[in-house]
Motif scaffolding. Structure first.
Motif, short mmCIF file in Angstrom:
data_model
loop_
_atom_site.label_atom_id
_atom_site.label_comp_id
_atom_site.label_asym_id
_atom_site.label_seq_id
_atom_site.Cartn_x
_atom_site.Cartn_y
_atom_site.Cartn_z
N ASP A 25 -76.85 -24.49 -27.73
CA ASP A 25 -77.18 -25.43 -28.79
C ASP A 25 -78.02 -24.71 -29.84
N VAL A 26 -77.68 -24.92 -31.10
CA VAL A 26 -78.35 -24.21 -32.20
C VAL A 26 -78.87 -25.22 -33.22
N GLY A 27 -80.10 -25.03 -33.62
CA GLY A 27 -80.68 -25.86 -34.67
C GLY A 27 -81.88 -26.65 -34.18
N SER A 28 -82.72 -27.03 -35.11
CA SER A 28 -83.98 -27.68 -34.75
C SER A 28 -83.79 -29.02 -34.06
N ALA A 54 -77.81 -16.38 -35.27
CA ALA A 54 -77.90 -14.94 -34.99
C ALA A 54 -78.54 -14.69 -33.62
N SER A 55 -79.58 -15.42 -33.30
CA SER A 55 -80.21 -15.28 -31.99
C SER A 55 -79.26 -15.69 -30.88
N ALA A 56 -78.54 -16.77 -31.10
CA ALA A 56 -77.58 -17.25 -30.11
C ALA A 56 -76.46 -16.24 -29.89
N ALA A 57 -75.96 -15.64 -30.96
CA ALA A 57 -74.87 -14.67 -30.84
C ALA A 57 -75.30 -13.47 -30.00
N THR A 58 -76.53 -13.04 -30.16
CA THR A 58 -77.04 -11.91 -29.38
C THR A 58 -77.01 -12.21 -27.89
N ILE A 59 -77.48 -13.38 -27.50
CA ILE A 59 -77.54 -13.76 -26.09
C ILE A 59 -76.14 -14.04 -25.55
N LEU A 87 -67.65 -14.25 -29.69
CA LEU A 87 -66.86 -14.61 -28.52
C LEU A 87 -65.42 -14.09 -28.64
N GLN A 88 -64.87 -14.14 -29.84
CA GLN A 88 -63.49 -13.71 -30.04
C GLN A 88 -63.30 -12.22 -29.78
#
Length: 93
Positions: A25-28, A54-59, A87-88
């Motif tokens: 989940d992303v966002g405040s 960007a943080s989510a993509a790293t993890i 992911l792709q």
């Protein structure tokens, strides 16, 4: 219904899905969904909340695609395309 209520309702529903292994989940406002999913029985190890894409993509890139289904939740404005593109490019293990 308010945004917080809708996010909470979605989190509760996600906990009941048999094939969702990771909830990203992303966002405040999205933190409410993760909290509700955990409260409804979703394993906390299978959920993650990030302030930005960007943080989510790293993890997510560290998790790999061997984990099964991944639910991404966030608005288009938050940049979920960055996670999707990550992911792709991953190999399925």
């Amino acid at each position: 219904a308010s945004s917080a209520n809708l996010h909470s309702d979605l989190g509760s529903l996600v906990a009941d899905l048999p094939h969702t292994y990771l909830v990203v989940d992303v966002g405040s406002q999205a933190r409410t969904m993760v909290d509700a999913a955990i409260a409804a029985g979703c394993d906390p190890e299978c959920t993650a909340w990030f302030e930005d894409a960007a943080s989510a993509a790293t993890i997510v890139s560290r998790w790999g695609r061997s984990t099964g289904a991944i639910l991404l939740k966030g608005s288009r404005g938050i940049g979920l395309e960055e996670i999707w593109e990550c992911l792709q490019t991953m190999e399925v293990n």
